[in-house]
Design a protein around this motif. Structure first.
Motif, short mmCIF file in Angstrom:
data_model
loop_
_atom_site.label_atom_id
_atom_site.label_comp_id
_atom_site.label_asym_id
_atom_site.label_seq_id
_atom_site.Cartn_x
_atom_site.Cartn_y
_atom_site.Cartn_z
N VAL A 217 0.84 -1.20 0.00
CA VAL A 217 0.00 0.00 0.00
C VAL A 217 0.87 1.25 0.00
CG1 VAL A 217 -1.68 1.34 1.31
CG2 VAL A 217 -1.93 -1.14 1.13
N ALA A 218 1.92 1.24 0.83
CA ALA A 218 2.83 2.39 0.88
C ALA A 218 3.49 2.61 -0.47
CB ALA A 218 3.88 2.18 1.97
N SER A 219 3.82 1.52 -1.15
CA SER A 219 4.45 1.63 -2.47
C SER A 219 3.49 2.23 -3.49
CB SER A 219 4.90 0.24 -2.93
OG SER A 219 5.45 0.30 -4.23
N VAL A 220 2.21 1.83 -3.42
CA VAL A 220 1.21 2.38 -4.34
C VAL A 220 1.06 3.89 -4.12
CG1 VAL A 220 -1.24 2.41 -4.93
CG2 VAL A 220 -0.07 0.23 -4.60
N ILE B 261 -4.88 -0.38 -9.59
CA ILE B 261 -3.52 -0.64 -9.10
C ILE B 261 -3.55 -1.18 -7.68
CG2 ILE B 261 -1.32 0.45 -8.51
CD1 ILE B 261 -1.77 2.37 -10.82
N MET B 262 -4.41 -0.61 -6.83
CA MET B 262 -4.48 -1.06 -5.44
C MET B 262 -4.93 -2.52 -5.36
SD MET B 262 -3.94 0.16 -2.32
CE MET B 262 -4.29 1.92 -2.22
N ARG B 263 -5.93 -2.87 -6.17
CA ARG B 263 -6.38 -4.27 -6.17
C ARG B 263 -5.28 -5.20 -6.64
NH1 ARG B 263 -11.51 -2.28 -8.09
NH2 ARG B 263 -10.84 -2.73 -10.24
N GLY B 264 -4.54 -4.77 -7.67
CA GLY B 264 -3.48 -5.61 -8.19
C GLY B 264 -2.35 -5.82 -7.20
N GLN B 265 -2.02 -4.79 -6.42
CA GLN B 265 -0.91 -4.88 -5.47
C GLN B 265 -1.29 -5.57 -4.17
OE1 GLN B 265 2.40 -3.89 -5.81
NE2 GLN B 265 1.84 -3.71 -7.97
N THR B 266 -2.60 -5.65 -3.88
CA THR B 266 -3.03 -6.26 -2.61
C THR B 266 -3.90 -7.49 -2.82
OG1 THR B 266 -5.00 -4.84 -2.48
CG2 THR B 266 -2.97 -4.01 -1.48
N ALA B 267 -3.96 -7.97 -4.06
CA ALA B 267 -4.78 -9.15 -4.38
C ALA B 267 -6.23 -8.95 -3.97
CB ALA B 267 -4.20 -10.39 -3.71
N GLY B 268 -6.69 -7.72 -4.06
CA GLY B 268 -8.09 -7.42 -3.74
C GLY B 268 -8.41 -7.44 -2.26
N LYS B 269 -7.39 -7.43 -1.40
CA LYS B 269 -7.63 -7.53 0.05
C LYS B 269 -7.69 -6.17 0.74
CE LYS B 269 -5.39 -12.06 0.38
NZ LYS B 269 -4.30 -12.85 1.00
N ALA B 270 -7.54 -5.09 0.00
CA ALA B 270 -7.54 -3.76 0.61
C ALA B 270 -8.91 -3.10 0.46
CB ALA B 270 -6.48 -2.88 -0.05
N LEU B 271 -9.32 -2.42 1.52
CA LEU B 271 -10.53 -1.59 1.50
C LEU B 271 -10.10 -0.17 1.84
CD1 LEU B 271 -12.99 -3.90 3.48
CD2 LEU B 271 -12.90 -3.58 1.01
N TRP B 272 -10.59 0.81 1.09
CA TRP B 272 -10.16 2.17 1.36
C TRP B 272 -11.26 3.17 1.06
CZ3 TRP B 272 -8.87 -0.59 -2.92
CH2 TRP B 272 -9.15 -0.03 -4.16
N ASN B 273 -11.10 4.35 1.61
CA ASN B 273 -11.98 5.47 1.30
C ASN B 273 -11.15 6.74 1.20
OD1 ASN B 273 -11.91 5.23 4.40
ND2 ASN B 273 -12.72 7.28 4.08
#
Length: 244
Positions: A170-173, A208-220
Motif C-alpha cells: 500500500v505504501a508503495s502504491v 492498481i491497489m487491487r493488483g498490489q493487494t490481491a483485492g484484500k484492501a478496502l479504502w476510502n
C-alpha cells in the motif's frame, strides 16, 4: 509573494491604473468563501471583522470587493479624482481575472489586490468600461505574474484497511502516485494506513491497489486540502489545461 505596484494603460492610452498584489490571510479568504465576508453584508460589520483580524482601520474601510473565491480588492488610492464613478469599471477587470487567472485560466484563490493609484482622463467618454475594464484586467494579470503564482491541486486524504503483511504494498502504491503515508494503526489483524494523495493521481488507483493487494484492501478517500503542484510538473501541465 508581495509585489511592487505595476502600471497598466487603457486601450486609448489615456488612463493609467497601478496595482499590486500580496497573499491574503487564509482565515480571511475562507470567510469570503463561506459568505461571512461579502459585498452584500453591512459595511461596518465587515470592517469590524477585519479589524478583529488585526487589519488597519483605514485599510479595512477601503475594501472594494469581497470575491467569493477567497480574494479581496482594496482601494489604496489617496486624493484621486473620479474614483467612485470609475470603481465598477475597474472591478469588472478584477472580476474577470479572479474567474480566469494568468497561468491556466483557472479560478484564483487567496489574493489581496491593492489598487494603489489611478490617473484618469478628464473626459467621461474616455474612461468608460471599455477603457478601464481592460486596463484593470491587465494590471491584475501583470501583478499576479510578478508575484510568482502557483497552481493548486486538490489533495485527498486516504485510509486503507489491509492485512499487515500488505502494508508495504500500500505504501508503495501511494508513493508511486505522488502520495505519502502519514500514519499507521493496528486494529486486530487489520492494519490501517492513513495517507494523502493528489486527486489527479487517483483515476486508476482502484485497479492498481487491487493488483498490489490481491483485492484484500478496502479504502476510502475524502477531500483534505489544496496544495501547490510540484514545479517539475507545471511546465507540462499548463498546456494540457489550456487545451480543455
Amino acid at each position: 509573494q508581495p509585489t511592487e505596484p505595476i502600471m497598466a494603460k487603457s486601450p486609448n492610452r489615456h488612463n493609467k491604473i497601478f496595482m499590486r498584489v500580496e497573499p491574503l490571510e487564509p482565515e480571511i479568504a475562507e470567510m469570503c468563501r463561506t459568505g461571512e465576508l461579502g459585498d452584500m453584508k453591512d459595511k461596518k460589520e465587515m470592517t469590524k471583522i477585519l479589524r478583529e483580524h488585526d487589519w488597519d482601520a483605514d485599510v479595512a474601510k477601503k475594501v472594494m470587493r469581497f470575491d467569493s473565491r477567497g480574494n479581496i480588492m482594496i482601494n489604496g488610492t489617496k486624493g484621486v479624482q473620479f474614483i467612485d464613478e470609475s470603481s465598477d469599471s475597474i472591478l469588472s477587470g478584477f472580476d474577470d481575472v479572479m474567474k480566469e487567472g494568468p497561468l491556466a485560466r483557472e479560478q484564483m484563490r487567496d489574493c489581496k489586490f491593492i489598487f494603489t493609484h489611478f490617473v484618469p482622463h478628464e473626459d467621461t467618454a474616455h474612461r468608460g468600461l471599455s477603457q478601464l475594464g481592460p486596463a484593470s484586467r491587465r494590471a491584475c494579470l501583470g501583478s499576479t505574474l510578478l508575484a510568482n503564482p502557483v497552481i493548486l491541486e486538490p489533495i485527498l486524504g486516504i485510509e486503507v484497511r489491509v492485512p499487515q503483511d500488505l502494508v508495504g504494498n500500500v505504501a508503495s502504491v501511494l508513493s508511486g502516485k505522488r502520495g505519502k503515508v502519514l500514519d499507521m494503526q493496528q486494529k486486530g489483524i487489520v492494519s490501517i494506513v492513513i495517507g494523502e494523495v493528489p486527486a489527479s493521481e487517483t483515476f486508476d488507483l482502484s485497479q492498481i491497489m487491487r493488483g498490489q493487494t490481491a483485492g484484500k484492501a478496502l479504502w476510502n478517500t475524502f477531500f483534505k486540502s489544496w496544495s501547490p503542484i510540484p514545479k517539475s510538473l507545471v511546465g507540462a501541465l499548463i498546456p494540457e489545461i489550456r487545451k480543455r
